[in-house]
Design an enzyme around this catalytic site. Structure first.
Site, short mmCIF file in Angstrom:
data_model
loop_
_atom_site.label_atom_id
_atom_site.label_comp_id
_atom_site.label_asym_id
_atom_site.label_seq_id
_atom_site.Cartn_x
_atom_site.Cartn_y
_atom_site.Cartn_z
N ASN A 259 17.70 -25.75 59.13
CA ASN A 259 17.32 -24.80 58.07
C ASN A 259 18.55 -23.95 57.77
O ASN A 259 18.90 -23.07 58.55
CB ASN A 259 16.16 -23.93 58.59
CG ASN A 259 15.82 -22.78 57.65
OD1 ASN A 259 16.29 -22.74 56.51
ND2 ASN A 259 15.01 -21.85 58.13
N TRP A 260 19.20 -24.24 56.66
CA TRP A 260 20.44 -23.53 56.33
C TRP A 260 20.19 -22.14 55.75
O TRP A 260 21.12 -21.39 55.54
CB TRP A 260 21.27 -24.38 55.34
CG TRP A 260 22.20 -25.33 56.03
CD1 TRP A 260 22.04 -25.84 57.30
CD2 TRP A 260 23.43 -25.85 55.53
NE1 TRP A 260 23.11 -26.66 57.60
CE2 TRP A 260 23.97 -26.69 56.54
CE3 TRP A 260 24.11 -25.72 54.33
CZ2 TRP A 260 25.17 -27.38 56.38
CZ3 TRP A 260 25.32 -26.41 54.16
CH2 TRP A 260 25.84 -27.23 55.18
N LYS A 261 18.92 -21.83 55.43
CA LYS A 261 18.60 -20.52 54.85
C LYS A 261 19.51 -20.26 53.64
O LYS A 261 19.84 -21.20 52.92
CB LYS A 261 18.71 -19.43 55.92
CG LYS A 261 17.91 -19.82 57.18
CD LYS A 261 17.76 -18.72 58.17
CE LYS A 261 16.94 -19.22 59.36
NZ LYS A 261 16.62 -18.21 60.33
N HIS B 249 7.87 -20.11 56.33
CA HIS B 249 8.82 -19.54 57.30
C HIS B 249 8.55 -18.04 57.43
O HIS B 249 8.23 -17.37 56.45
CB HIS B 249 10.26 -19.80 56.84
CG HIS B 249 11.25 -19.50 57.90
ND1 HIS B 249 11.65 -18.21 58.19
CD2 HIS B 249 11.91 -20.30 58.77
CE1 HIS B 249 12.51 -18.25 59.20
NE2 HIS B 249 12.69 -19.51 59.57
N GLU C 128 10.45 -15.61 57.64
CA GLU C 128 11.26 -14.76 56.76
C GLU C 128 10.62 -14.63 55.39
O GLU C 128 10.73 -13.59 54.73
CB GLU C 128 12.69 -15.33 56.67
CG GLU C 128 13.46 -15.08 57.96
CD GLU C 128 14.63 -16.01 58.22
OE1 GLU C 128 15.05 -16.73 57.30
OE2 GLU C 128 15.11 -16.01 59.37
N GLU D 39 7.44 -21.14 65.63
CA GLU D 39 8.65 -20.32 65.66
C GLU D 39 8.29 -18.87 65.98
O GLU D 39 7.93 -18.10 65.07
CB GLU D 39 9.34 -20.36 64.29
CG GLU D 39 9.81 -21.72 63.86
CD GLU D 39 11.01 -21.62 62.91
OE1 GLU D 39 12.05 -22.18 63.25
OE2 GLU D 39 10.90 -20.95 61.88
N GLY E 263 17.07 -16.35 65.50
CA GLY E 263 18.38 -15.73 65.31
C GLY E 263 18.75 -14.68 66.34
O GLY E 263 19.69 -13.92 66.15
N SER F 73 16.28 -19.99 67.95
CA SER F 73 17.42 -19.98 68.88
C SER F 73 17.55 -21.26 69.70
O SER F 73 18.03 -21.22 70.84
CB SER F 73 17.35 -18.75 69.80
OG SER F 73 17.50 -17.57 69.04
N GLY G 99 18.06 -23.14 62.96
CA GLY G 99 18.72 -22.32 61.96
C GLY G 99 20.23 -22.31 62.17
O GLY G 99 20.94 -23.22 61.77
N GLY G 100 20.71 -21.28 62.86
CA GLY G 100 22.15 -21.06 63.03
C GLY G 100 22.91 -22.29 63.52
O GLY G 100 24.01 -22.59 63.04
P1 PGA Z 1 17.55 -19.95 64.50
O1 PGA Z 1 16.55 -20.05 63.25
O2 PGA Z 1 17.71 -21.33 65.06
O3 PGA Z 1 18.84 -19.42 63.91
O4 PGA Z 1 16.95 -19.01 65.48
C1 PGA Z 1 15.43 -20.89 63.29
C2 PGA Z 1 14.65 -20.76 62.00
O5 PGA Z 1 14.60 -19.66 61.43
O6 PGA Z 1 14.06 -21.74 61.54
#
Ligand code: PGA
Length: 246
Positions: free
Chosen positions: A8-10, A91, A93, A161, A167, A206, A227-228
Site C-alpha cells: 500500500n503506497w498510500k 483502510h 486512514e 490492521e 506506521g 508494521s 505500507g512503509g
Molecule cells: P505500515 O502500513 O506497514 O507502514 O504499518 C500498513 C498499512 O497502512 O496498510
C-alpha cells in the site's frame, strides 16, 4: 492457500518512482508461489499496469458511483479501465480522516465487484479500544457491517490492521494476532459457510523483513498488507520471501 503480499503506497509515488515498481516487480518474480500486488496512486496505474504485467497493480480508493456529477472523484470502473486488478477498501486512514462508515465501505466493496476488481477490506481496532478490552468486538462489528452479503473468496480478502500498529513499528503479540485471526475466520465461516474458510485474512501494521516470518507462520494469517516496507524492493522482497517459505 496461496499467500498474498500486497503493498500500500498510500500518497507516495511520482512518475520517477515507476523505477521502484519495476525493481519490486523484478524481485518478486523469484517467488511465483506467492501472489503479490502493489496498490499505488491512481495517477501511476496506467503506466505501471501496462509495463509490469507480472504483478497485480491496484488502487487505494474511489467513489462508489460508476459515473456522474462528482467533481474530482474517480470510479472503480475508471481504476479498472486504467489497468487496476484490485483495490484496498476501508483502510483506517480513510475511516478516520474521510469519515468512511461501514455502510460506505460495504457500498465500495459492491462497486469493486461491479467493476471486476478484487478487494482487500480493512478492519482494525484503535489502541484505546484494545486497552478497553473491546478489540475483538470492534473488529467483528466492522466486519459484519462492511462485508457485503455476496462476498466470496474469489474477489475479496480481509486485512486485519490494528490502527496502533500502522506506521509505528509496533506489532501485536503472536497470541493476539492468532486470537484475532481465529475470531475473524470464525465469523467468516459462520456467515459465508465453506467459502468463508477460503477468504484470505491478511495481517497489516508494521510488517517488515524482521517480523514477517513469525507473523506469516500464525494460523489463518494468509498474507500481509504492507505500507512503509512496500516502497522499495530491498524492504518488500524479504517479506515476499518469508511468505514463500511459510
Ligand atoms: P505500515 O502500513 O506497514 O507502514 O504499518 C500498513 C498499512 O497502512 O496498510
Amino acid at each position: 492457500m496461496r499467500k498474498l503480499i500486497a503493498g500500500n503506497w498510500k500518497m507516495n509515488g511520482l512518475l520517477a518512482e515507476l523505477e521502484d515498481v519495476a525493481s519490486i516487480c523484478e524481485a518478486v518474480a523469484a517467488h511465483p508461489s506467492v501472489d503479490t500486488a502493489l496498490c499505488i496512486p491512481a495517477t501511476l496505474i496506467r503506466s505501471a499496469a501496462g509495463r509490469f504485467a507480472d504483478m497485480a497493480i491496484g488502487g487505494q480508493d474511489w467513489h462508489m458511483a460508476a459515473s456522474g456529477a462528482h467533481t474530482g472523484c474517480i470510479s472503480a470502473e475508471m481504476l479498472a479501465d486504467a489497468g487496476a486488478k484490485l483495490t484496498i477498501i476501508g483502510h483506517s486512514e480513510r475511516r478516520a480522516a474521510q469519515g468512511e462508515s461501514d455502510a460506505d465501505i460495504r457500498g465500495k466493496a459492491l462497486a469493486a465487484k461491479r467493476a471486476g476488481l478484487a478487494a482487500i477490506l480493512c478492519v482494525g481496532e484503535t489502541e484505546a479500544e484494545r486497552d478497553a478490552g473491546r478489540a475483538e468486538a470492534v473488529v467483528l462489528g466492522q466486519l459484519e457491517g462492511s462485508m457485503p452479503d455476496d462476498a466470496a473468496s474469489e474477489w475479496i480478502s480481509v486485512a486485519y490492521e490494528p490502527v496502533w500498529a500502522i506506521g509505528t513499528g509496533r506489532i501485536p503479540s503472536v497470541e493476539d494476532v492468532k486470537a484475532m485471526h481465529a475470531a475473524i475466520r470464525g465469523a467468516l465461516v459462520a456467515r459465508f459457510g465453506t467459502d468463508g474458510s477460503n477468504i484470505r485474512i491478511l495481517y497489516g501494521g508494521s510488517m517488515n523483513g524482521d517480523n514477517a516470518a513469525s507473523l506469516l507462520a500464525i494460523p489463518d494469517v494468509d498474507g500481509g498488507l504492507i505500507g512503509g516496507a512496500s516502497l522499495k524492493a530491498d524492504k518488500f522482497l524479504p517479506i515476499v520471501a518469508a511468505a514463500a517459505a511459510a
